[in-house]
Scaffold this active site. Sequence first.
Site, PDB file in Angstrom:
ATOM      1  N   GLU A   1      -8.164  26.761 -30.204  1.00 58.82           N
ATOM      2  CA  GLU A   1      -9.116  27.866 -30.151  1.00 58.82           C
ATOM      3  C   GLU A   1      -9.883  27.888 -31.458  1.00 58.82           C
ATOM      4  O   GLU A   1     -10.963  27.349 -31.556  1.00 58.82           O
ATOM      5  CB  GLU A   1      -8.400  29.196 -29.881  1.00 58.82           C
ATOM      6  CG  GLU A   1      -9.363  30.310 -29.542  1.00 58.82           C
ATOM      7  CD  GLU A   1      -8.665  31.515 -28.926  1.00 58.82           C
ATOM      8  OE1 GLU A   1      -9.358  32.531 -28.740  1.00 58.82           O
ATOM      9  OE2 GLU A   1      -7.463  31.453 -28.651  1.00 58.82           O
ATOM     10  N   GLU A  61      -0.106  37.404 -33.723  1.00 68.62           N
ATOM     11  CA  GLU A  61      -1.061  37.862 -32.724  1.00 68.62           C
ATOM     12  C   GLU A  61      -0.458  38.959 -31.841  1.00 68.62           C
ATOM     13  O   GLU A  61      -1.143  39.904 -31.452  1.00 68.62           O
ATOM     14  CB  GLU A  61      -1.499  36.690 -31.854  1.00 68.62           C
ATOM     15  CG  GLU A  61      -2.506  37.037 -30.775  1.00 68.62           C
ATOM     16  CD  GLU A  61      -2.974  35.813 -30.016  1.00 68.62           C
ATOM     17  OE1 GLU A  61      -4.043  35.891 -29.380  1.00 68.62           O
ATOM     18  OE2 GLU A  61      -2.291  34.776 -30.062  1.00 68.62           O
ATOM     19  N   HIS A 114      -2.538  35.266 -37.153  1.00 71.75           N
ATOM     20  CA  HIS A 114      -3.643  35.935 -36.460  1.00 71.75           C
ATOM     21  C   HIS A 114      -3.900  37.225 -37.231  1.00 71.75           C
ATOM     22  O   HIS A 114      -3.123  38.168 -37.145  1.00 71.75           O
ATOM     23  CB  HIS A 114      -3.199  36.235 -35.024  1.00 71.75           C
ATOM     24  CG  HIS A 114      -4.283  36.108 -34.008  1.00 71.75           C
ATOM     25  ND1 HIS A 114      -4.541  34.939 -33.349  1.00 71.75           N
ATOM     26  CD2 HIS A 114      -5.166  37.006 -33.520  1.00 71.75           C
ATOM     27  CE1 HIS A 114      -5.518  35.118 -32.482  1.00 71.75           C
ATOM     28  NE2 HIS A 114      -5.931  36.362 -32.580  1.00 71.75           N
TER      29      HIS A 114
END
Length: 969
Positions: free
Chosen positions: A472, A741, A762
């Site tokens: 990502e 995250e 994250h």
Amino acid sequence: MTNLTVEAVTCEYRKNPLGMDIKRPRISWKIQSDLRGTMQKAYQIQVAVHQEDFHETIWDTGIVQSDESIQIEYNGPQLESRTRYFYRIKIWDNHDRESDWSETAWWETSLFSSEEWKAEWITPDPKQLDLHSEAAFLLRKEFTLKTGISSARVYGTGVGLYELFLNGGRVGEDLLAPGWTSYHKRLQYQTYDITEQLQVGTNAIGIVLADGWYKGNLVREDHRNIYGDTRAAKLQLHVTYHDGTEEIIVTDPTWKAATGPILFSEIYHGQTYDARLEKEGWSQSHFHDEDWEDTIIPDMPITKLVAQENVPVRVTEVLKPMESFVTPAGDTVLDMGQNMVGRIRFQVRAPKGTRIVLTHAEVLDKEGNIYFGNLKFAKQKVEYIAKGEGIETFAPNFTFQGFRYVKIEGYPGQENGLPLDHFIGEVIHSDMESTGTFECSDPLVNRLQQNIVWGQRGNFLDVPIDCPQRSERLGWTADAQVFIQTALFNYHGGPFFTKWLRDLQADQLPDGNVPFVIPNVEGGKGSAAWGDAATIIPWTVYQTYGDKRLLSDQYDSMKAWVEYIRRQGKNEFLWNTGFHFGDWLALDAKENSFVGATPKDLIATVFYAYSTRILRDAAKVLEKADDVEEYSILLNHIIEQFNQEFVSPAGRLVSPTQTAHIIALMFDMVDGKAKERTAYELNELIMLNDYHLNTGFVGTPYICFALSKGGYHETAVKLLMKDDYPSWLYQVKKGATTVWEHWDSIKPDGSFWSDQMNSFNHYAYGSIGNWMYKVIAGLDMDATSPAYKKIKIEPKFAGISFTSAKAIHESMYGKIVSSWQLTNDQVAVEVVVPPNTTADILLPKAKLVDVYEGDELLVTGDIYSFIETSEGVKVTVGSGSYQFTYPNEEGLRPRFTENTKIIDFLDHQEAVAVLEKVAPGITKPPALFTTKARSLKELVEIGEANLTEDKVKEIMEEINQLEWEEVLV
């Protein structure tokens, strides 16, 4: 000798910037003074083209009566391209002192117009070399120089990524150049001073080209060539001689091309490097390139080149591995001790053809095996094939990995253990200046702060990416906007966000919509709290650095976003249409859903109001009177409609979620009794959830602010201090060294959240840092005076657990410190205020007659502005260092600290209630807080209660099981 000096002189945020295409750069400086209350009264700036001769200035402001010392725009004659300008500053202060001139600083311009580019784009001839080859290209050219070289500059760029070599040596330390931009609309080029690397006679210059973001694998497994399918480079080298003549060497079809040892290099997947294929001396003169291929001028879809805006990506720190071990599965694994972003550099002596493979991962599973499941299709693999010639040293380029653990295969002798001194971890990120620190008396919270900082470092790689490990690594807008204030406290992000905002503006759709990720490689459109990055980030940068120019440059983008929202649906005062992510990853989501329970239209309307308020405030700063009026009216209508739509006549929010209450409070959507009720009900929602949050990306950044602002600060601190799931400290206790995250990326039983989307680095939830700095430590600014020109110091003593906290921030004006410490008898507050600023300080619960500043009573000292209020003593000061102390008589002393879950300070009545509940029959319960004892154990030791050691332990265990509400109802 004066004790008033001008220090830290910068131009466009940087010291001596090389290669700028800004035609009216801005100058800033900091002041050092040995006197309190120092304010600048006047300044003088001189700019010259010769460092030794300021008698021939091209711009001299004369003495300007002003206290401005940041963002002063050059206003002299038009600047010339490729020219170095020298400047210096002196000031006068309110103590009738004149400083010496500052040290001479400089900035150097680059190319101001496209006509100045003489170079062509070049790439290998596709008839001779496969342009779609995975191998990196090598491009080279030789040239001859005469004697008398005065200076030389390279202006270069490439797509995807390039590195530059000259006469056998690397040029500069930049990595991942030219960075990631909206390539078709703007591409950065870099400027390098290569004067010392040139030689009289024959020279050779070389370029290595890899796919990078431009044409590499991005977003999806089968997704390549997003911007183009042809790697290319563009470069021109200007050599100036002492006699004033000049030579220019440019990229053109006279260059030669080949492939070399880099067989494969990708952002997601890593690199394959075959050292046997190295072309020794390829970037040196007299190299035989007769068998190299020709180059051509390709048709490139890139028209606008801009000088480097962001700080470069570089190696910023080196880590040594903690240990190596063999997992239950039999893998040899290196542990760096820290979840980091960057690369491993290693050295090896190995037979020719030995293949060494490094595969990178963030965590171990509960069995102790290295875990790759969350990488999705990213390989994070580096392969090195030895050439078999003595000690070889290698580190990959054109890629980066997110990892703590590295699986090692094929390293000679690894069955006998890895030689740790042969491996180092090189930390890579945008080389921003560190500007903030936070520490307190709790080691877990200190580790949380470290995790926040490491998360920022790992995810600020030219763009603010969402994660550095899986397939990502995109510039998600929501992550950036929720973290922006925390980010700008910890690091100087002026150039970083200036560059990224220009890409946001470039990729903003014609109707004003803002894509989910910037640069836009997803093709997605806007969502509330995502697209609002268009307003929130430029406004925050303005507030932090006083950057009015950036605010002006982004204003049309900000306005277009608000107007886009305004056109959605039938009611222009509600945003109740379209796609939204909602409260992403909130724990109150339905089963198998990522979206929390808070209604999306409620969230959207709140952020509509928030962006409108920012736009109105920006219009005030930019003196756009018509827009101020229009958006003030619009904001009032949105708030009115919000209350009609989402608030009952009795003041109850229609959505019984934590996030709905948080954002309604945080963004002033409710007022009066509705506001009081919303704050009360938010507190109730959290209490009923055992003082745990269940918020996602939208609610989490503001939850503690909303509680503290609403009068429930101790609940906010309890949230921070929770160490079971879900909480920030749960992650810390699970061994996290960056922010996760998901609240349960690693579950209590050691298993993982779904592989589908589970990053252990994250940064979004690290936004709690902003509250820690501003509220716990109390270091904030007055919003009416950007860049901390007027500082606000208002610590909230977190008596539930903290006995001290300290925040330091290096602002545009200088170092600010807010520090406090509690003992049984005393409150101590230390404040440092930089010159040319003032500070309003609140000393909580203080009485004016008791406050000392240094060795003197405040009321008899040299501080002239103070007042006692119901909150405590308020003091206004100028620059200087201040130490305030006063008696600890107002329930601020440290509370139970020995292995207790409940560590609130108890007043006399509460102490009796607790002890009677858990230890009936104590002879002297009222004595609990008539002494200096901080715990029941201390009471035993000083004889204030007839309790045995075992009884104390028993009582403590029982108290651990209680909540205050059980005791005090």
